[in-house]
Design a protein around this motif. Structure first.
Motif, short mmCIF file in Angstrom:
data_model
loop_
_atom_site.label_atom_id
_atom_site.label_comp_id
_atom_site.label_asym_id
_atom_site.label_seq_id
_atom_site.Cartn_x
_atom_site.Cartn_y
_atom_site.Cartn_z
N ARG A 1 -5.20 -2.91 -8.89
CA ARG A 1 -5.24 -1.49 -8.56
C ARG A 1 -6.38 -1.28 -7.58
O ARG A 1 -7.49 -1.78 -7.78
N ASN B 1 2.90 3.94 -5.16
CA ASN B 1 4.05 4.39 -5.94
C ASN B 1 4.21 5.91 -5.81
O ASN B 1 3.46 6.57 -5.09
N ALA B 2 5.17 6.47 -6.52
CA ALA B 2 5.45 7.89 -6.41
C ALA B 2 4.32 8.76 -6.96
O ALA B 2 4.20 9.93 -6.61
N SER B 3 3.45 8.20 -7.80
CA SER B 3 2.32 8.94 -8.35
C SER B 3 1.07 8.83 -7.48
O SER B 3 -0.02 9.18 -7.92
N CYS B 4 1.23 8.32 -6.27
CA CYS B 4 0.13 8.13 -5.32
C CYS B 4 -0.94 7.19 -5.86
O CYS B 4 -2.13 7.38 -5.60
N GLN B 5 -0.54 6.18 -6.60
CA GLN B 5 -1.44 5.14 -7.04
C GLN B 5 -1.26 3.95 -6.09
O GLN B 5 -0.12 3.60 -5.74
N TYR B 6 -2.36 3.35 -5.70
CA TYR B 6 -2.33 2.26 -4.73
C TYR B 6 -2.58 0.93 -5.44
O TYR B 6 -3.42 0.84 -6.32
N HIS C 1 10.17 9.28 0.92
CA HIS C 1 9.99 9.88 -0.40
C HIS C 1 10.10 8.88 -1.55
O HIS C 1 10.37 9.26 -2.67
N SER C 2 9.90 7.62 -1.27
CA SER C 2 9.93 6.64 -2.35
C SER C 2 8.68 5.76 -2.24
O SER C 2 7.73 6.13 -1.58
N ASN C 3 8.71 4.64 -2.90
CA ASN C 3 7.56 3.73 -2.84
C ASN C 3 7.35 3.24 -1.41
O ASN C 3 8.30 3.00 -0.68
#
Length: 160
Positions: A8, A150-155, A103-105
């Motif tokens: 992460r 990802n869709a949750s804006c986690q890198y 709008h996806s990963n």
């Protein structure tokens, strides 16, 4: 044997902006090359090779100033991935390549010049991005680092 480890990462606001621009440029290059391949196939009944796609990406960089923002190797990986996707399709291992959506990963790959530092990962044109290095890298050199959102804006960074 190659081993991948997913970490992460926590980019700063400026780094998030750079990553967003890189995601967009690579997505644009993929969609442009896929459309060009489809149109060429309809006319000539032949596909386009990887080196022709690389030339077209170079031409896109000359036409659009904003295409020079991401690391150049990331755009070259797009041509490699698209040609590999067509090879897999024609050999029956996968479906026909699809256009990429905003709008996806999102993901981009850095094939070289990436290193692990004490508390993060050092990327070209972006600097050191703080990462939670929960597992040490075993012996061997870093081959490729794929950065994804990802869709949750986690890198995340997957180090191969």
């Amino acid at each position: 044997m190659l081993r991948a480890t997913k970490y992460r990462i926590y980019p700063t606001t400026e780094q998030k902006l750079h990553l967003a621009q890189s995601f967009g440029c690579c997505r644009f290059a993929w969609n442009y090359a896929l459309n060009l391949t489809n149109e060429t196939y309809k006319v000539t009944v032949q596909g386009l090779g990887r080196f022709f796609i690389l030339q077209e990406i170079t031409n896109l960089k000359k036409e659009h100033e904003w295409m020079k923002e991401p690391y150049s190797q990331c755009l070259q990986v797009v041509a490699l991935n698209l040609s590999r996707a067509f090879i897999n399709f024609f050999e029956g291992r996968s479906a026909y390549p699809r256009f990429k959506s905003k709008h996806s990963n999102q993901s981009i790959s850095y094939p070289q010049n990436v290193s692990i530092v004490e508390d993060g990962i050092k990327f070209p044109k972006m600097g050191i991005v703080h990462a939670r290095l929960h597992r040490p890298i075993r012996q061997g050199a870093i081959r490729t680092v794929t950065v994804s959102m990802n869709a949750s804006c986690q890198y995340f960074a997957s180090v191969l």
